[in-house]
Design an enzyme around this catalytic site. Structure first.
Site, PDB file in Angstrom:
ATOM      1  N   ARG A 108      -1.431  -0.876  -8.432  1.00 41.34           N
ATOM      2  CA  ARG A 108      -2.784  -0.427  -8.082  1.00 41.34           C
ATOM      3  C   ARG A 108      -2.803   1.091  -8.239  1.00 41.34           C
ATOM      4  O   ARG A 108      -1.918   1.779  -7.733  1.00 41.34           O
ATOM      5  CB  ARG A 108      -3.109  -0.777  -6.630  1.00 41.34           C
ATOM      6  CG  ARG A 108      -4.434  -0.153  -6.158  1.00 41.34           C
ATOM      7  CD  ARG A 108      -4.594  -0.199  -4.649  1.00 41.34           C
ATOM      8  NE  ARG A 108      -4.643  -1.544  -4.136  1.00 41.34           N
ATOM      9  CZ  ARG A 108      -4.244  -1.869  -2.900  1.00 41.34           C
ATOM     10  NH1 ARG A 108      -3.757  -0.951  -2.084  1.00 41.34           N
ATOM     11  NH2 ARG A 108      -4.311  -3.114  -2.490  1.00 41.34           N
ATOM     12  N   ASP A 118       0.847  -1.194   0.000  1.00 45.61           N
ATOM     13  CA  ASP A 118       0.000   0.000   0.000  1.00 45.61           C
ATOM     14  C   ASP A 118       0.881   1.243   0.000  1.00 45.61           C
ATOM     15  O   ASP A 118       2.024   1.204   0.456  1.00 45.61           O
ATOM     16  CB  ASP A 118      -0.861   0.044   1.274  1.00 45.61           C
ATOM     17  CG  ASP A 118      -2.021  -0.939   1.249  1.00 45.61           C
ATOM     18  OD1 ASP A 118      -2.251  -1.597   0.216  1.00 45.61           O
ATOM     19  OD2 ASP A 118      -2.709  -1.052   2.291  1.00 45.61           O
TER      20      ASP A 118
END
Ligand SMILES: Cc1cc2nc3c(=O)[nH]c(=O)nc-3n(C[C@H](O)[C@H](O)[C@H](O)COP(=O)(O)OP(=O)(O)OC[C@H]3O[C@@H](n4cnc5c(N)ncnc54)[C@H](O)[C@@H]3O)c2cc1C
Length: 299
Positions: free
Chosen positions: A175, A125
């Protein structure tokens, strides 16, 4: 968002923790590994993939980071044993980035090795701007070593297009999201439409470079632009996926799956649910109504 909702967002940190927990329950699978696995199994039955995140961030004790590594290893074992369709997402500040970068890199290395044993994948992340450079350094080094890691680009960051251009594209898996941390204007685009424009530009650049993209948004406009791009280029389903958060817009999720797109849901679990839940509530356009109902004891 209404004026009242904005007021609620500003005062959220003053709302008692148990009330925040009551409203934010939908965003979190539960406190235990077993809770997360049950949620993943249910999603898989709907034809949806998952990425599991152990909640926790800004860790300053080595013990806590080492505990997280062990929990990620258990998670990979369980995913493999139960044949679940899931990978994991990690936050580097849970794995010790604020303790020491080398310590954190070694922890991520252990998680990546555990993933590799089960033929699985680790998504790193992206957190706030104080971590961006170190995150990209750790990603590059370990991706070159193991080949089973992915990173996240935040479209609100002014540097996003530059980061896309500098990404070693071979085998890359990114992502793309808007970004959730509150950043100053020197580093981040602020306008809603500006962030959307940068998202589309980054998406096009990633696809042009042959990168596998996880299109992580619930913004119908961006979903529509992504679907149009995929259709226009005749992109194969194995080249991209949509990603959404647990508890957000299940209707859009069903629509995308029914249309044949691959879709992955972010499934966070753990006892440190509070900061994550605050961020999710801040983004909920109906936050005021939910907080009011919870305060009145109605669900
Ligand atoms: C799978 C995934 C992983 C992510 N990983 C990261 C990361 O690593 N780093 C990072 O900075 N950010 C991450 N994000 C968060 C992301 O940056 C955004 O903050 C978040 O997705 C909301 O932006 P949006 O694109 O959905 O657009 P928005 O304009 O915020 O939302 C579009 C619409 O979605 C609905 N919606 C959005 N959020 C909520 C909510 N909480 N509750 C109810 N409805 C809602 C509303 O209808 C809203 O109008 C991730 C998001 C996803 C989906």
């Amino acid at each position: 968002m209404s004026v009242f909702s904005r007021l609620v967002v500003t005062t959220l940190p003053l709302v008692p923790k148990f009330l925040v927990g009551r409203v934010a329950r939908r965003y979190v699978a539960g406190e235990t590994l077993e809770d997360a696995l049950a949620t993943v199994a249910a999603l898989n039955r709907e034809g949806v993939m998952a990425t599991v995140d152990i909640l926790g961030e800004e860790v300053t004790e080595r013990d806590k980071a080492e505990w997280a590594v062990g929990e990620y290893v258990r998670l990979f074992d369980a995913i493999r044993e139960r044949r679940l369709d899931a990978n994991v997402s990690i936050k580097l500040t849970l794995l010790g980035l604020k303790v020491d970068e080398g310590f954190c890199r070694d922890n991520v290395d252990r998680v990546a090795q555990a993933a590799k044993r089960g033929g699985n994948f680790v998504r790193i992340d992206m957190e706030d701007r104080s971590t961006t450079d170190a995150t990209l350094r750790i990603y590059r080094e370990l991706q070159a070593r193991h080949g089973n890691l992915g990173v996240v680009f935040q479209a609100y960051m002014r540097r996003a297009l530059q980061d896309v251009a500098e990404l070693p594209a071979t085998g890359a898996n990114v992502r793309l999201c808007k970004g959730i941390y509150i950043e100053p204007r020197e580093v981040a685009w602020k306008g809603h439409d500006t962030v959307r424009a940068n998202f589309v530009a980054a998406l096009e650049a990633l696809v042009a470079r042959g990168v596998y993209v996880g299109v992580a948004t619930h913004d119908e406009y961006l979903v529509c632009r992504a679907v149009a791009l995929v259709d226009r280029l005749g992109l194969e389903r194995q080249r991209y996926e949509f990603q959404m958060l647990l508890g957000v817009d299940t209707e859009l999720r069903r629509i995308l799956v029914a249309a044949g797109h691959r879709l992955r849901v972010y499934v966070p679990y753990g006892r440190d649910w509070y900061p994550y839940s605050l961020r999710r509530l801040r983004e909920n356009p109906e936050v005021a109504r939910h907080v009011l109902r919870a305060t009145l004891g109605r669900r």
